[in-house]
Design an enzyme around this catalytic site. Structure first.
Site, mmCIF file in Angstrom:
data_model
loop_
_atom_site.group_PDB
_atom_site.id
_atom_site.type_symbol
_atom_site.label_atom_id
_atom_site.label_comp_id
_atom_site.label_asym_id
_atom_site.label_seq_id
_atom_site.Cartn_x
_atom_site.Cartn_y
_atom_site.Cartn_z
ATOM 1 N N GLU A 50 -0.691 -8.715 8.535
ATOM 2 C CA GLU A 50 -0.765 -7.799 9.063
ATOM 3 C C GLU A 50 -2.069 -8.539 9.550
ATOM 4 O O GLU A 50 -3.434 -8.128 9.392
ATOM 5 C CB GLU A 50 -1.390 -7.286 7.827
ATOM 6 C CG GLU A 50 -0.052 -6.456 6.639
ATOM 7 C CD GLU A 50 -0.302 -5.945 5.419
ATOM 8 O OE1 GLU A 50 -0.654 -4.526 5.577
ATOM 9 O OE2 GLU A 50 -1.149 -6.351 4.509
ATOM 10 N N ILE B 155 2.836 -3.945 -4.303
ATOM 11 C CA ILE B 155 1.825 -3.169 -4.966
ATOM 12 C C ILE B 155 2.651 -2.125 -5.410
ATOM 13 O O ILE B 155 2.107 -1.369 -5.859
ATOM 14 C CB ILE B 155 0.515 -3.370 -3.936
ATOM 15 C CG1 ILE B 155 -0.483 -4.116 -3.788
ATOM 16 C CG2 ILE B 155 -0.322 -1.612 -4.312
ATOM 17 C CD1 ILE B 155 -1.267 -3.832 -5.006
ATOM 18 N N SER C 227 -2.095 -11.542 0.599
ATOM 19 C CA SER C 227 -0.999 -10.995 0.742
ATOM 20 C C SER C 227 -0.058 -11.888 2.412
ATOM 21 O O SER C 227 0.819 -11.255 2.803
ATOM 22 C CB SER C 227 -1.091 -9.864 1.449
ATOM 23 O OG SER C 227 -1.942 -9.091 2.039
ATOM 24 N N GLY D 161 8.056 2.586 -0.199
ATOM 25 C CA GLY D 161 7.592 0.035 0.021
ATOM 26 C C GLY D 161 7.713 0.108 -1.357
ATOM 27 O O GLY D 161 6.624 0.212 -2.046
ATOM 28 N N ALA D 162 8.462 -0.779 -1.014
ATOM 29 C CA ALA D 162 8.881 -1.798 -2.788
ATOM 30 C C ALA D 162 8.301 -3.410 -2.516
ATOM 31 O O ALA D 162 9.107 -4.520 -2.915
ATOM 32 C CB ALA D 162 10.256 -1.802 -2.984
ATOM 33 N N GLY D 163 6.850 -3.251 -1.683
ATOM 34 C CA GLY D 163 5.887 -4.629 -1.843
ATOM 35 C C GLY D 163 6.005 -4.660 -3.214
ATOM 36 O O GLY D 163 6.101 -4.143 -3.786
ATOM 37 N N ASN E 184 -3.686 -2.382 3.242
ATOM 38 C CA ASN E 184 -4.498 -2.725 3.785
ATOM 39 C C ASN E 184 -4.977 -3.495 5.194
ATOM 40 O O ASN E 184 -4.388 -2.256 6.569
ATOM 41 C CB ASN E 184 -4.168 -4.993 3.418
ATOM 42 C CG ASN E 184 -4.143 -5.563 2.485
ATOM 43 O OD1 ASN E 184 -5.272 -4.810 1.108
ATOM 44 N ND2 ASN E 184 -3.420 -6.368 2.396
ATOM 45 N N ASN F 208 -10.485 -9.134 2.745
ATOM 46 C CA ASN F 208 -9.247 -9.692 3.094
ATOM 47 C C ASN F 208 -10.051 -9.816 4.622
ATOM 48 O O ASN F 208 -9.270 -10.624 5.367
ATOM 49 C CB ASN F 208 -8.777 -8.335 3.353
ATOM 50 C CG ASN F 208 -7.753 -8.282 2.639
ATOM 51 O OD1 ASN F 208 -8.137 -8.889 1.498
ATOM 52 N ND2 ASN F 208 -7.725 -6.100 1.983
ATOM 53 N N LYS G 160 -13.316 -3.542 0.779
ATOM 54 C CA LYS G 160 -12.778 -4.441 0.591
ATOM 55 C C LYS G 160 -12.305 -5.068 1.472
ATOM 56 O O LYS G 160 -11.586 -6.237 1.867
ATOM 57 C CB LYS G 160 -11.338 -3.452 -0.327
ATOM 58 C CG LYS G 160 -9.851 -4.064 0.180
ATOM 59 C CD LYS G 160 -8.735 -3.720 -0.136
ATOM 60 C CE LYS G 160 -7.690 -4.337 -1.048
ATOM 61 N NZ LYS G 160 -6.294 -3.996 -1.105
#
Length: 321
Positions: free
Chosen positions: A287, A14, A275, A10-12, A102, A207, A203
């Site tokens: 999400e 994070i 995000s 995954g190239a987001g 997340n 969120n 967390k």
């Protein structure tokens, strides 16, 4: 001793951040990108006051797999059921799947009531049936990172930044300790947790309110906290989530003031969009179910009222494509 082979799937924001930090430390790492959607050959990597250029010669498309010891998944949580068949060829038979996403993971409700599927995350129960939890780690990311226009990654530096690793099936996981050591060697604050549900919920307390309300309002977290009415809604939503935790016999986590103090520290480090706000502005699916729907599902199963969280869900649902 041979270093473990690590892939970041995954190239987001994070994903690129982790891959870049590991690469800079000399760790062999592969950044797995969507076929036909690679990063620029050189990216701008900004963390705090440090800005450098990084040659991304460690990226490989997802359709050209080879085996790794750890595959750290940083895709959107709702995409995991569809992505899993693409992830499997990257993972060695003795390797570990590491979920750095997340929201609540698919196994969370099964951890509380064995055999029970968390439908908000795992609609058909396939993740719970197919993934070996003894070879699965959760990585809870307390780090604020944005992927800006082009190949620009921007990470804020805030007191309390850390990566918490744990295995849902093994309290003292050697694999979690090994990966925490690797992240520490890359200069990251990394630790293990005997019960990974505790940092996961901690967390989530932020969120579950900050993400949807920022997407609804269009405000970054600093302006969100500065608005009296919005802050009151944040506090109410956190209290509802804490009530859900108590109903399930879980530690409720930080009080609203304690949880929003970290948010204020992040805001003081620089303007930051959650995000979910980033996804809204980019026209991506939010999400919503992993972050908010999962808590509402737990609430319904215990008869806990969540009017604030319900209102967030109703408003944000209309924004998600």
């Amino acid at each position: 001793m041979v270093s473990p082979r690590i892939a970041i799937f995954g190239a987001g924001a994070i994903g690129v951040y982790l891959a870049s930090r590991l690469h800079l430390s000399g760790q062999a790492v592969t950044l797995v990108t969507r076929p036909g959607s690679s990063l620029p050959p050189v990216i701008d990597f900004e963390e705090g006051a440090c800005l450098r250029k990084i040659s991304v010669d460690f990226q490989v498309p997802a359709d050209a797999p080879y085996k790794h010891d750890f595959v750290i998944v940083t895709t959107k949580a709702q995409d995991l059921p569809v992505a899993l068949p693409l992830i499997r060829p990257w993972l060695d038979a003795d390797g570990h799947l590491v979920i750095a996403q997340n929201g609540l993971p698919w196994w969370f409700l099964d951890h509380l009531e064995e055999g029970t599927v968390l439908r908000a995350v795992d609609p058909d129960g396939s993740l719970l049936r197919e993934i070996n939890l003894a070879r699965t780690l959760s990585c809870v990311v307390f780090k604020s990172v944005e992927r800006l226009a082009g190949g620009h990654i921007r990470a804020l530096v805030t007191d309390g930044d850390r990566f918490v690793l744990g295995c849902p099936a093994i309290a003292h996981s050697p694999a979690a300790a090994q990966l925490a050591d690797i992240l520490a060697q890359a200069g990251l604050q990394a630790e293990t947790a005997e019960d990974i549900t505790v940092p996961l919920w901690e967390k989530l307390l932020g969120n579950v309110v900050l993400n949807p309300l920022s997407a609804i309002s269009g405000l970054d977290i600093g302006n969100l906290l500065a608005d009296h009415d919005h802050r009151a809604r944040l506090v109410a939503g956190i209290e509802e989530a804490r009530a859900v935790a108590r109903a399930w016999g879980l530690p409720p986590g930080s009080t609203p003031d304690q949880r929003l103090l970290r948010t204020a520290k992040v805001a003081a480090s620089g303007t930051f969009r959650t995000s979910m706000l980033q996804d809204r502005e980019a026209g991506r699916t939010l999400e919503l179910e992993p972050i908010l729907g999962s808590v509402r599902e737990l609430a319904r199963r215990r008869g806990v009222p969540t009017p604030t969280l319900d209102s967030f869900h109703a408003a944000a649902r209309h924004l998600s494509i």
